[in-house]
Design a protein around this motif. Structure first.
Motif, short mmCIF file in Angstrom:
data_model
loop_
_atom_site.label_atom_id
_atom_site.label_comp_id
_atom_site.label_asym_id
_atom_site.label_seq_id
_atom_site.Cartn_x
_atom_site.Cartn_y
_atom_site.Cartn_z
N ALA A 123 75.70 3.03 18.67
CA ALA A 123 74.21 2.50 18.69
C ALA A 123 73.71 3.74 19.07
O ALA A 123 72.28 4.26 18.94
CB ALA A 123 73.99 1.53 19.12
N VAL A 124 74.20 4.10 20.38
CA VAL A 124 73.30 5.23 21.42
C VAL A 124 73.59 6.32 21.19
O VAL A 124 72.48 7.29 21.37
CB VAL A 124 72.58 4.38 22.46
N LEU A 150 66.34 2.16 19.25
CA LEU A 150 67.71 3.49 18.96
C LEU A 150 68.36 2.85 17.96
O LEU A 150 69.25 3.19 17.80
CB LEU A 150 68.41 3.23 20.28
N PHE A 151 68.38 1.31 17.71
CA PHE A 151 68.48 0.50 17.10
C PHE A 151 68.07 0.45 15.49
O PHE A 151 69.03 0.02 14.61
CB PHE A 151 69.27 -0.91 17.57
N GLY A 205 70.91 8.55 18.49
CA GLY A 205 70.03 9.40 19.38
C GLY A 205 69.98 9.93 20.33
O GLY A 205 69.65 11.03 20.47
N THR A 209 65.95 8.75 25.06
CA THR A 209 65.85 7.43 24.08
C THR A 209 65.52 8.25 22.51
O THR A 209 64.73 7.07 21.78
CB THR A 209 65.67 5.58 24.54
N ILE A 213 61.02 1.12 23.94
CA ILE A 213 62.26 2.36 24.08
C ILE A 213 63.27 1.86 23.74
O ILE A 213 64.11 2.80 23.31
CB ILE A 213 61.97 2.72 25.36
N MET A 214 64.16 0.72 23.91
CA MET A 214 65.19 0.99 22.94
C MET A 214 65.63 0.69 21.98
O MET A 214 66.12 0.76 21.33
CB MET A 214 65.63 -0.37 24.07
N ALA A 267 64.26 7.21 30.71
CA ALA A 267 64.28 6.79 29.85
C ALA A 267 63.60 6.77 28.36
O ALA A 267 64.17 6.82 27.42
CB ALA A 267 64.03 4.66 29.97
N ALA A 268 62.45 7.13 27.95
CA ALA A 268 62.03 7.72 27.29
C ALA A 268 62.65 9.03 26.44
O ALA A 268 62.36 9.34 25.24
CB ALA A 268 59.73 7.43 27.43
N ARG A 296 68.33 6.38 11.61
CA ARG A 296 67.12 7.57 11.62
C ARG A 296 65.76 8.27 11.24
O ARG A 296 66.13 8.55 9.57
CB ARG A 296 68.19 9.29 12.22
N ALA A 349 62.30 8.64 22.73
CA ALA A 349 60.51 8.23 22.81
C ALA A 349 59.77 9.22 22.82
O ALA A 349 58.38 9.35 21.98
CB ALA A 349 60.29 7.28 23.14
#
Lengths: 371, 338
Positions: free
Chosen positions: B14-15, A221-222, B18, B92, A217-218, B88-89, A225, B94
């Protein structure tokens, strides 16, 4: 020439020390405590075995295809396992493509059969090639998208197939990485040593479930896109790095057990680091660590069930989701049967690994020191 | 102090790309598949059939979205996520949407960077007891022990209700919802509490379902709604109006069976608008004109989806209750399509 003569002079054991009765006396009724334990075990068996056999075999529902064929809620419903067997084995892998999984299963079984054979020329090389080439080729084969094979997304992989893919990949990759880390940790170069120590302690210090969560999941993000890494691949990398840290410590235990004299003797013969390690140290160290490696491998096999947290349905999860199908919601005996089957499946694989390691142990005579 | 800001800024850089990604629709289209987060296994809502296909009420909502966007209900990918990891999914990216079993509450909506689309299932917490207990109402459960599953709003609801009625109670918690049911079945508790939908579904596993009864009271409101990320109102509109279209279709009598006929022949202006005969409603949301037609044709209207997975003909055997159309005494109503 002297051997037959020597044998002839050895007296036969007295009559009382042979035969069934003697074996029983020596092994089951040697002392009062021993007798008590034997009787207690027999009693336990007497009260436990009949209900278990009745539940699992004699009273169980075997024939049919739906939950209505399992009317008896007090006994196992093997109909459930039979009806969902293909789902439990292949997950949601497309039915038309399952022959690919069958071929991989067959090849894996054949290789395992070859490795179990006691004597085989070039067994070591066959084993090494099989451990590296086969997992790689079969993964590509299962994923498809090349050579005219239909592409099957890894999100559809599941069941026992997925469990084996994850377990085999993890074991095959974590052993060499772990070995390198263990050597690095004992290196005389401070930088190498520090990096290896940091790597091992970092991965050992976090729970696997959080590593998987980060990977699933994390991590995306890094990435820029539009760039996507396959989720199963991310999980596999997480599994192998995590377990490499554990393997490294197992190997370190073996390396530390080699007396200093062995190193010095190798150096005295003029061997360099790699030849000393490869020819003198590792052959001895690996023998020592086989039980530890197998222990870790069994742990890895069972840990694979954690892939459910990142949304992949492994062996256990296919059964879990199976018992949530309203078509099978008729009672706890479905659930109990399903979980019993999964438990049995895991036990068979883990016990198999354990037996194989004992065999390897004997063949390499590593057990000698402890006998 | 400064180093903390640098870390925070780095994290934001970074976040945020998204999170702030406005055009979820563009991403989904470029990818060629809608990513839905669903529960791993809930009878009737999300489960795997014998062939290995994922089915259920929540899955069909995902399919309807895929049909509206691509004209093909099969262009979706499912990510099974447990309640712990689901937010969280979505945060982020996902997944693009959670068609999960989440109750719409203030804290989940306001604090999480996520938005609820619209209620697709009205649930509420109920109680099951043994008939032999001769209890006719929750208010007679003073001093009772109650088996519940952990980690949901179930415990809080019981605490609120029993305290406000000055009744004593003992809660016995279990990590697994089926374990709670099993313990109740074995006599550990006087009562077993869960959402009524869950009581119906998981109650099928009781040794003898006929010995038990669900009490009439519903002690909580559990409006269950699919969720999307906050900050992309176009995407939120697409989700909400696709679900609205399923309900409107039932209101207008459009089913997967008769949608072609109605599209060709109906003179009802709202049907003509909804199915894209006269107006192009889809285009305002970046969807094809046939978006609602595709969803109805390939997945069915709301009533069909309900009947297929939860209704009286299924093993769950739920009646529509609050989930009936507003014209039938329920709470399901779609805003007008005009």
């Amino acid at each position: 020439m002297s051997a037959p003569a020597a044998a002839a002079t050895i007296a036969r054991p007295p009559e009382a020390a042979r035969g069934v009765l003697a074996w029983l006396q020596q092994n089951l009724f040697a002392s009062p405590l021993n007798t008590l334990l034997t009787l207690a075990s027999l009693y336990l068996l007497y009260i436990m075995a009949p209900p278990l056999l009745d539940w699992g075999i004699f009273g169980a529902s075997w024939l049919g295809s739906s939950s209505s064929d399992c009317p008896n809620r007090e006994t196992a419903c093997w109909v459930f396992v039979r009806a969902r067997f293909s789902n439990i084995v292949y997950g949601s892998y497309p039915i038309a493509e399952r022959w690919r999984a069958d071929i991989v299963f067959a090849v894996a079984a054949a290789i395992f059969g070859l490795l179990v054979l006691p004597r085989l020329p070039g067994k070591l090389w066959i084993g090494l090639a099989a451990l590296v080439v086969v997992p790689a080729v079969s993964s590509i084969f299962l994923a498809g998208g090349v050579f005219g094979l239909r592409s099957v997304e890894t999100t559809l992989w599941g069941g026992l197939m997925l469990t084996l893919v994850v377990a085999v990949w993890t074991i095959v990759t974590s052993i060499p990485i772990g070995l390198l880390l263990a050597l690095g940790r004992r290196s005389s170069y401070p930088l190498v040593r520090a990096l290896c120590v940091a790597f091992i302690e970092l991965w050992r210090g976090v729970p696997l479930i959080s590593v998987l969560f980060m990977a699933a999941i994390m991590f995306p993000l890094f990435l820029p896109r539009g760039v996507e890494f396959d989720k199963l691949l991310r999980a596999l990398v997480a599994f192998s790095l995590f377990n490499a840290a554990y393997m490294a410590e197992v190997f370190r235990g073996g390396l530390q057990a080699i007396p200093k004299g062995q190193y010095e003797a190798a150096q005295a013969l003029g061997l360099g680091y790699w030849r000393m390690t490869g020819l003198v140290v590792l052959p001895q160290a690996i023998r020592i660590v086989i039980p530890g490696i197998v222990n870790t491998c069994i742990g890895i096999f069972k840990e694979t069930t954690l892939v459910l947290v990142i949304g992949l349905f492994d062996f256990l999860a296919t059964v879990q989701t199976g018992v949530s199908d309203p078509a099978w919601l008729i009672g706890d005996h479905i659930r109990v049967t399903g979980y019993f089957f999964v438990g049995l499946g895991f036990w068979v694989f883990c016990f198999g690994m354990s037996r194989y390691s004992q065999r390897l142990d004997r063949q390499l005579a590593a057990g000698k020191a402890y006998e | 102090m400064t180093s903390r800001w640098i870390v925070a800024a780095g994290f934001a850089c970074a976040v945020l790309p998204g999170l702030a990604a406005a055009a979820t629709l563009d991403d989904v289209k470029a990818r060629g598949a809608l990513h839905c987060g669903t529960a791993p296994n809930i009878p009737g809502y999300a489960f795997t059939d014998d062939k290995g296909d994922r089915r259920g009420f929540d899955i069909d909502l995902c399919k309807a979205m895929a049909a509206a966007i691509f004209g093909d209900a099969n262009k979706f990918k499912l990510t099974p996520v447990g309640p712990r990891d689901a937010f969280a999914a979505l945060q982020t990216a996902a997944v693009d949407i959670l068609t999960h079993r989440f109750t719409w509450t203030y804290n989940r909506d306001a604090g999480s960077g996520l938005n609820f689309t619209r209620v697709m299932f009205y649930d509420g917490q109920g109680f099951m007891v043994r008939k032999s207990l001769n209890v006719k109402s929750v208010n007679e459960l003073n001093g009772a022990s109650i088996c519940v599953g952990q980690g949901t709003t179930t415990e809080l609801n019981i605490a609120d209700y029993f305290r406000s009625h000055s009744m004593k109670y003992t809660i016995v918690t279990f990590a697994d919802l089926d374990e709670a049911r099993r313990a109740y079945d074995e006599g550990r508790c006087d009562s077993w509490s869960n959402d009524r939908g869950s009581l119906a579904a998981r109650g099928l596993g009781l040794k003898n379902r006929d010995d038990h009864v669900i009490l009439p009271e519903t002690i909580s409101k559990e409006p269950i709604a699919p969720m999307v990320r906050q900050g992309d109102s176009q995407w939120e509109d697409i989700a909400r109006w696709t679900f609205d279209a399923l309900i409107a279709a039932e209101e207008l009598g459009i089913t997967s069976a008769n949608v072609d006929e109605l599209k060709a022949k109906s003179e009802n202006p709202e049907i003509k608008r909804l199915l894209g005969v006269t107006d192009d409603l889809g285009q305002k949301n970046g969807l094809p004109a046939s978006w609602a037609y595709d969803a109805i044709k390939q997945v069915g209207n709301y009533g069909e989806i309900f009947e297929r997975h939860l209704g009286p003909k299924t093993r769950l055997g739920m009646s529509r209750g609050q989930n009936a159309l507003w014209t039938n005494g329920g709470m399901m109503m779609a805003p007008p399509f005009r």
